[in-house]
Motif scaffolding. Sequence first.
Motif, short mmCIF file in Angstrom:
data_model
loop_
_atom_site.label_atom_id
_atom_site.label_comp_id
_atom_site.label_asym_id
_atom_site.label_seq_id
_atom_site.Cartn_x
_atom_site.Cartn_y
_atom_site.Cartn_z
N ASP A 72 0.82 -1.21 0.00
CA ASP A 72 0.00 0.00 0.00
C ASP A 72 0.86 1.26 0.00
O ASP A 72 0.55 2.23 -0.70
CB ASP A 72 -0.96 0.00 1.19
CG ASP A 72 -2.01 -1.10 1.07
OD1 ASP A 72 -2.31 -1.53 -0.07
OD2 ASP A 72 -2.51 -1.55 2.11
N ALA A 73 1.95 1.25 0.76
CA ALA A 73 2.84 2.41 0.79
C ALA A 73 3.50 2.62 -0.58
O ALA A 73 3.61 3.75 -1.06
CB ALA A 73 3.91 2.23 1.86
N THR A 74 3.89 1.53 -1.22
CA THR A 74 4.50 1.62 -2.55
C THR A 74 3.49 2.15 -3.55
O THR A 74 3.81 3.01 -4.38
CB THR A 74 5.05 0.25 -2.99
OG1 THR A 74 6.02 -0.18 -2.03
CG2 THR A 74 5.70 0.33 -4.35
N ALA A 75 2.26 1.66 -3.49
CA ALA A 75 1.21 2.14 -4.40
C ALA A 75 0.98 3.64 -4.22
O ALA A 75 0.83 4.37 -5.20
CB ALA A 75 -0.08 1.36 -4.16
N ARG A 76 0.99 4.11 -2.98
CA ARG A 76 0.82 5.55 -2.72
C ARG A 76 1.97 6.34 -3.34
O ARG A 76 1.75 7.39 -3.96
CB ARG A 76 0.73 5.82 -1.22
CG ARG A 76 -0.64 5.63 -0.65
CD ARG A 76 -0.76 6.20 0.76
NE ARG A 76 0.14 5.56 1.71
CZ ARG A 76 -0.09 4.39 2.31
NH1 ARG A 76 -1.20 3.72 2.07
NH2 ARG A 76 0.79 3.88 3.16
N LEU A 77 3.20 5.86 -3.18
CA LEU A 77 4.36 6.55 -3.75
C LEU A 77 4.27 6.61 -5.28
O LEU A 77 4.62 7.63 -5.88
CB LEU A 77 5.66 5.85 -3.35
CG LEU A 77 6.10 6.03 -1.91
CD1 LEU A 77 7.30 5.14 -1.61
CD2 LEU A 77 6.43 7.48 -1.63
N ILE A 78 3.82 5.54 -5.89
CA ILE A 78 3.68 5.52 -7.35
C ILE A 78 2.70 6.60 -7.78
O ILE A 78 2.98 7.39 -8.70
CB ILE A 78 3.21 4.12 -7.82
CG1 ILE A 78 4.33 3.10 -7.63
CG2 ILE A 78 2.76 4.17 -9.29
CD1 ILE A 78 3.89 1.65 -7.77
N GLU A 79 1.55 6.67 -7.11
CA GLU A 79 0.55 7.67 -7.48
C GLU A 79 1.03 9.09 -7.18
O GLU A 79 0.81 10.00 -7.97
CB GLU A 79 -0.77 7.38 -6.78
CG GLU A 79 -1.43 6.10 -7.31
CD GLU A 79 -2.79 5.87 -6.72
OE1 GLU A 79 -3.75 6.52 -7.18
OE2 GLU A 79 -2.89 5.04 -5.79
N GLU A 80 1.71 9.28 -6.06
CA GLU A 80 2.24 10.60 -5.72
C GLU A 80 3.27 11.07 -6.74
O GLU A 80 3.43 12.26 -6.96
CB GLU A 80 2.86 10.59 -4.32
CG GLU A 80 1.84 10.50 -3.22
CD GLU A 80 2.46 10.26 -1.85
OE1 GLU A 80 3.70 10.31 -1.73
OE2 GLU A 80 1.69 10.01 -0.90
N ALA A 81 3.95 10.12 -7.37
CA ALA A 81 4.98 10.45 -8.36
C ALA A 81 4.39 10.61 -9.77
O ALA A 81 5.12 10.80 -10.72
CB ALA A 81 6.06 9.38 -8.37
N GLY A 82 3.06 10.52 -9.89
CA GLY A 82 2.43 10.72 -11.19
C GLY A 82 1.98 9.46 -11.88
O GLY A 82 1.43 9.52 -12.98
N GLY A 83 2.21 8.30 -11.26
CA GLY A 83 1.73 7.05 -11.85
C GLY A 83 0.23 6.91 -11.65
O GLY A 83 -0.37 7.60 -10.82
N GLN A 84 -0.37 6.03 -12.43
CA GLN A 84 -1.81 5.80 -12.35
C GLN A 84 -2.08 4.32 -12.12
O GLN A 84 -1.33 3.47 -12.62
CB GLN A 84 -2.49 6.22 -13.64
CG GLN A 84 -2.35 7.68 -13.97
CD GLN A 84 -2.97 7.99 -15.32
OE1 GLN A 84 -3.66 7.17 -15.91
NE2 GLN A 84 -2.73 9.19 -15.81
N VAL A 85 -3.15 4.04 -11.42
CA VAL A 85 -3.56 2.65 -11.21
C VAL A 85 -4.16 2.14 -12.52
O VAL A 85 -5.08 2.73 -13.06
CB VAL A 85 -4.59 2.53 -10.07
CG1 VAL A 85 -5.10 1.10 -9.95
CG2 VAL A 85 -3.99 3.00 -8.76
N ALA A 86 -3.61 1.04 -13.03
CA ALA A 86 -4.15 0.40 -14.23
C ALA A 86 -5.10 -0.73 -13.84
O ALA A 86 -6.14 -0.93 -14.46
CB ALA A 86 -3.03 -0.14 -15.11
N LEU A 87 -4.73 -1.47 -12.82
CA LEU A 87 -5.55 -2.56 -12.28
C LEU A 87 -5.32 -2.56 -10.77
O LEU A 87 -4.22 -2.82 -10.31
CB LEU A 87 -5.15 -3.91 -12.89
CG LEU A 87 -5.99 -5.12 -12.52
CD1 LEU A 87 -7.43 -4.95 -12.98
CD2 LEU A 87 -5.40 -6.37 -13.17
#
Length: 107
Positions: free
Chosen positions: A60-75
């Motif tokens: 969950d922490a990694t997913a948050r960092l990805i989104e904070e860095a501009g990444g988007q959830v694909a699945l």
Amino acid sequence: MTTYLKRANKSPATGEDNTRQIVQTMLREIEQGGEERVREYARELDGWDRDTVVSREDFDATARLIEEAGGQVALPKYALEGMAWQGYFLDSEGNTFGIHQPDENAK
């Protein structure tokens, strides 16, 4: 403004015509050398010397960092029942990548 988690440096090898041969050699070395060879490549190519596996506590922490860095959830995160949690993302250039968190209690 885009913030990169990881970014490749341009080098004389960028765009080489023999990229397929280089990748095949790398995959063969990884097959023979296993996780240790992956770690060697991570150090050599990215300067990464930390864990390459997401722990139970870190998905969950990694997913948050990805989104904070501009990444988007694909699945979104989902259970591979009895094995792991998994989810897929898009980076700022549209590349798909996933994170996998082993967890025998996933359901």
